[in-house]
Scaffold this motif. Sequence first.
Motif, PDB file in Angstrom:
ATOM      1  N   ALA A   1     -10.783   3.479  -5.019  1.00 48.16           N
ATOM      2  CA  ALA A   1     -11.647   2.296  -5.061  1.00 48.16           C
ATOM      3  C   ALA A   1     -13.096   2.677  -4.772  1.00 48.16           C
ATOM      4  O   ALA A   1     -14.033   2.145  -5.386  1.00 48.16           O
ATOM      5  CB  ALA A   1     -11.157   1.254  -4.050  1.00 48.16           C
ATOM      6  N   GLU A   2     -13.305   3.630  -3.828  1.00 55.84           N
ATOM      7  CA  GLU A   2     -14.670   4.072  -3.513  1.00 55.84           C
ATOM      8  C   GLU A   2     -15.319   4.725  -4.728  1.00 55.84           C
ATOM      9  O   GLU A   2     -16.464   4.474  -5.062  1.00 55.84           O
ATOM     10  CB  GLU A   2     -14.635   5.060  -2.343  1.00 55.84           C
TER      11      GLU A   2
ATOM     12  N   SER B   1      -6.107   6.743   2.999  1.00 64.24           N
ATOM     13  CA  SER B   1      -7.458   7.180   2.622  1.00 64.24           C
ATOM     14  C   SER B   1      -7.510   7.651   1.170  1.00 64.24           C
ATOM     15  O   SER B   1      -8.464   7.351   0.443  1.00 64.24           O
ATOM     16  CB  SER B   1      -7.922   8.299   3.562  1.00 64.24           C
TER      17      SER B   1
ATOM     18  N   GLN C   1      -9.721  -2.711   1.537  1.00 61.95           N
ATOM     19  CA  GLN C   1     -10.373  -1.701   2.359  1.00 61.95           C
ATOM     20  C   GLN C   1     -11.463  -2.307   3.228  1.00 61.95           C
ATOM     21  O   GLN C   1     -11.652  -1.910   4.376  1.00 61.95           O
ATOM     22  CB  GLN C   1     -10.965  -0.618   1.449  1.00 61.95           C
TER      23      GLN C   1
ATOM     24  N   LYS D   1      -7.014   2.498   7.093  1.00 65.66           N
ATOM     25  CA  LYS D   1      -7.961   3.262   6.268  1.00 65.66           C
ATOM     26  C   LYS D   1      -7.639   4.749   6.310  1.00 65.66           C
ATOM     27  O   LYS D   1      -7.717   5.450   5.294  1.00 65.66           O
ATOM     28  CB  LYS D   1      -9.392   3.023   6.761  1.00 65.66           C
TER      29      LYS D   1
ATOM     30  N   LEU E   1      -8.130  -3.125  -4.198  1.00 65.99           N
ATOM     31  CA  LEU E   1      -8.167  -2.081  -3.175  1.00 65.99           C
ATOM     32  C   LEU E   1      -9.480  -2.125  -2.404  1.00 65.99           C
ATOM     33  O   LEU E   1      -9.509  -1.932  -1.176  1.00 65.99           O
ATOM     34  CB  LEU E   1      -7.954  -0.710  -3.811  1.00 65.99           C
ATOM     35  N   GLN E   2     -10.579  -2.371  -3.119  1.00 68.96           N
ATOM     36  CA  GLN E   2     -11.871  -2.530  -2.436  1.00 68.96           C
ATOM     37  C   GLN E   2     -11.811  -3.695  -1.464  1.00 68.96           C
ATOM     38  O   GLN E   2     -12.261  -3.596  -0.308  1.00 68.96           O
ATOM     39  CB  GLN E   2     -12.974  -2.804  -3.476  1.00 68.96           C
TER      40      GLN E   2
ATOM     41  N   PHE F   1      -7.476   4.578  -1.044  1.00 71.89           N
ATOM     42  CA  PHE F   1      -8.751   3.837  -1.014  1.00 71.89           C
ATOM     43  C   PHE F   1      -9.873   4.644  -1.659  1.00 71.89           C
ATOM     44  O   PHE F   1     -10.865   4.072  -2.115  1.00 71.89           O
ATOM     45  CB  PHE F   1      -9.116   3.483   0.430  1.00 71.89           C
TER      46      PHE F   1
ATOM     47  N   LEU G   1       0.821  -1.202   0.000  1.00 73.09           N
ATOM     48  CA  LEU G   1       0.000   0.000   0.000  1.00 73.09           C
ATOM     49  C   LEU G   1       0.862   1.261   0.000  1.00 73.09           C
ATOM     50  O   LEU G   1       0.558   2.239  -0.670  1.00 73.09           O
ATOM     51  CB  LEU G   1      -0.935  -0.014   1.215  1.00 73.09           C
TER      52      LEU G   1
END
Length: 1051
Positions: free
Chosen positions: A981-982, A975, A963, A971, A959-960, A978, A901
């Motif tokens: 991915a969101e 952030s 997370q 997280k 990544l999802q 991630f 990461l």
Amino acid sequence: MEIPKGKAGAAGKLLVSSLLDSKDELEERLERCVGIVTSLTNGLSEREANDALNAHICKGTPQHEEICLGLFTLVLTEPAQAQKCYRDLALVSRDGMNIVLNKINHILMEKYLKLQDTCRTQLVWLLRELVKSGVLGADGVCMTFMKQIAGGDVTAKNIWLAENVLEILTEQREWVLKSSLLVAMAVYTFLRLIVDHHGSAALQVLRQKEVEFCVSLLRERFMDCFMIGRDLVRLLQNVARIPEFEQLWKDILHNPQVLSSQFTGVLQLLQSRTSRKFLACRLTPDMETKLLFMTSRVRFGQQKRYQDWFQRQYLATPDSQSLRCDLIRYICGVVHPSNEVLSSDILPRWAIIGWLLTTCTSNVAASNAKLALFYDWLFFNPEKDSIMNIEPAILVMHHSMKPHPAITATLLDFMCRIIPNFYPPLEAHVRQGVFNSLTHIVEKRVLAHLAPLFDNPKLDKELRAMLREKFPEFCSSPSPPIEVKIEEPVPMEMENHLEKDDGCYDNAEAAFSDDEEELNSKGKKREFRFHPIKESIVEEPVDITPFLEQLDESLRDKVLQLQKGSDTEAQCEVMQEIVDQVLEEDFDSEQLSVLASCLQELFKAHFRGEVLPEEITEESLEESVGKPLYLIFRNLCQMQEDNSGFSLLLDLLSELYQKQPKIGYHLLYYLRASKAALGRMGLYESFAQATQLGELHTCLMMDMKACQEDDVRLLCFLTPSIYTEFPDETLRSGELLNMIVAVIDSFQLQELVCHVMMGNLVMFRKDSVLNILIQSLDWETFEQYCTWQLFLAHNIPLETIIPILQHLKYKEHPEALSCLLLQLRREKPSEEMVKMVLSRPCHPEDQFTTSILRHWGLRHDDLLGEHIKALLIKNNSLPRKRQSLRSSSSKLAQLTLEQILEHLDNLRLNLTNTKQNCGCPGGRSGSGIGAVFPIPASFPPHSRLIPAVFSQTPILQALQHVQASCDEAHKMKFSDLFSLAEEYEDSSSKPPKSRRKATALSSPRSRKNAAQPPNNEEESGSSSASEEEDTKPKPAKRKRKGSSAVGSDSD
């Protein structure tokens, strides 16, 4: 007499060591040998023990060496058993104690300062026993012992050693008289030590013994002492006031025939050059090592710390001032740097001598030091003496003129005054010697001319007048009759150049020859070009008389013919006759050692200079192997290994090898170059096994090391055949490779690369290449670059060596990292490669991982995405505790989820920053470094800066996945990563209508840069379908298809 006790040493019966020191290899080996002897003899009677030892020795040479060294070590460490162990050693030794003698010399030269006090006492006891027994070679050990007696040192341990060695030589006088060299060396050593031994009653007693010993040998064996040369007179001058020597001086000056009918007077002695071996014998091995290090490794300007250490160690006491003369004579007469060193920025000899003169604290010592510096000038003969002996003095004066004019003035004054005052009856000879020296200095271009030195305004008028009176030829410009084109203003310009520089002994002044170049357009700049000083080798007369007496009459006659042979062809014929006689059935093999000594002395010239012809052709190679000594090699090549004469010739070569180690690489050269030796390179293995080393690898490495030191061209010439014929010895470690890359230049590197490319040379193989490259990480920068160039010339898959990444630190190993990075950029990433790259620790200054990931992301984004996804999911499935335990329990870095990461976040930041710095706001920017893929219009504005690799569906899905299962700390930390991915999840799950609405509500700039709605709808539908299908098992093909749709840039 027991040695005075010092501080107790740490563990180890043999060597003193601290708790921080690793176990010494020599000590470990000797302890193993002791263990073998003890296990064989434990609980047995003396006779049974002797039988057991003999039975073990019969198994072979290694076993013989083990037993000899084991008994030798017991003599040193167990005084109570010493007498018995020495008796056993004398009974079981089958090489005349040769192994033991070699080991004693090794310890004396390299380990003596670390020896325990008990072992030092026992070593002297063992020397006494060896001398009593008349062991052949004990005289060499005796001379090594004398070398350990330091000059200018009156500490208890040094005095103890001097007393004991003197006692042995006095007791065994008849044995001493058998060796002319030992007589001369003993006289030279103790004549020098007499000066130091004054003051206390104990020292006075020792001094008297030394006086009686030296005077008796000088009177009884004066012509043996005559071989010392002119430095014998120098030492006798220092003790001339002692009554016994006063009488000896009268005989030398006025009645020389009393001493020897061959001695004509002191002039005969003064005109004889002192051999290097005498000048070197008055420095201990440690002093010699430190001086050689300073003159070969230390850069000019960085010498102060080394000089300070040497001063503290050896020159700190009033008594040690006498050592300065020994050091100066050693530097002038022994340290003769190669032209390569002379032209480099290595600390020059004159700078060390200047330091010794400027730090001298005693007037008497200073006068003696100046005499030592000029001693070879006084009776200099260009035909016999070397320019290198007189060069330091003139350069000290030249370079001291600006920083230390007083030094230059006192040396010039001394040079003038020594002419009439050295010995008035020989004033004319001394004047001629100094004149010869100055003329030779100018002829050899050590200095272009002497006028700037002799007529310098910094010197006082009286001194300049005296110089003009003594040396009018050198005081006017231009200098004496030599053909040198020099402009008229050059002398003053050189002088001004010296005055303007402020640095003491700075690098600009370090050139040994100032050859005037043309001025530049402004008439100010002058370049000083170095001209190598070629030293003519002065052949010392060969004396093989002691050896001839031990040979049979027929063999003696042939050796004498060999000595008198006028040309190579005649010598070859005689040499063949000698070989034929050795091969006769009735030949006494005990004469091989004596014959080897004769051959080594007669053919010294074979081992000087370059072996390989300048131009390599079949004819020149064949001509170069026509030396008389090579006839032994030729006869070996013509014989079968089961022939009885084969082992005899190998034994002869083994004896030669002990006396002249260079014979090893000469054999390799013959086997490579001679047509008669075609296909017989395997003979070298038989030779190696016949030597005292008895093992191919050690012998080969030692011979190649000797070759490296003598002739780099030959080393490169031999390299292909050595690697081809002995792959197990050369490819399993980096020892030979390091020897090669340490000395080759760029041209030789290119030649080796060509050999590899043509299939003539293999320097790496898959099973050992990784270990060799790891070893190379400690080598010098150029050596590492050469190693990587040679590796890249081989067709070895990069995956073989990719684990080296775990050993590389960004500050310590930039050479390997840069070479590996350039090679990785040519490769398609495999999962193992990506794993190793991501395994590197994250550091803000270490850009290796980010740079290669970025490159792969531009060229192979789909492959990289798949591999990163696999690694993320795999490492995410491991329990967190297990990951931390795994990473901390191993010395090498292990891949963890946090590492992946961190590297991905660094990559995201790097590419995003690059995109912004390029001034390319959101949207697509083409195919440049910061290229991005089309992003769905529903993504927030900042996501338009997402680089191509992070638009890959596999990475976003991974990544999802991460997370969803990671803790809050991770997280928060990642952030921004991630959030990609969101956004991907949001854009995939919302219907097209709401996505268009979001687009309408976004900023005008976002709307302006948004893609066309129809395309967005298609892309979004494809992406949504891809996500729905991802929950079910499906072929990899369809995944790639969906992924490529998202990443398409066809419009």
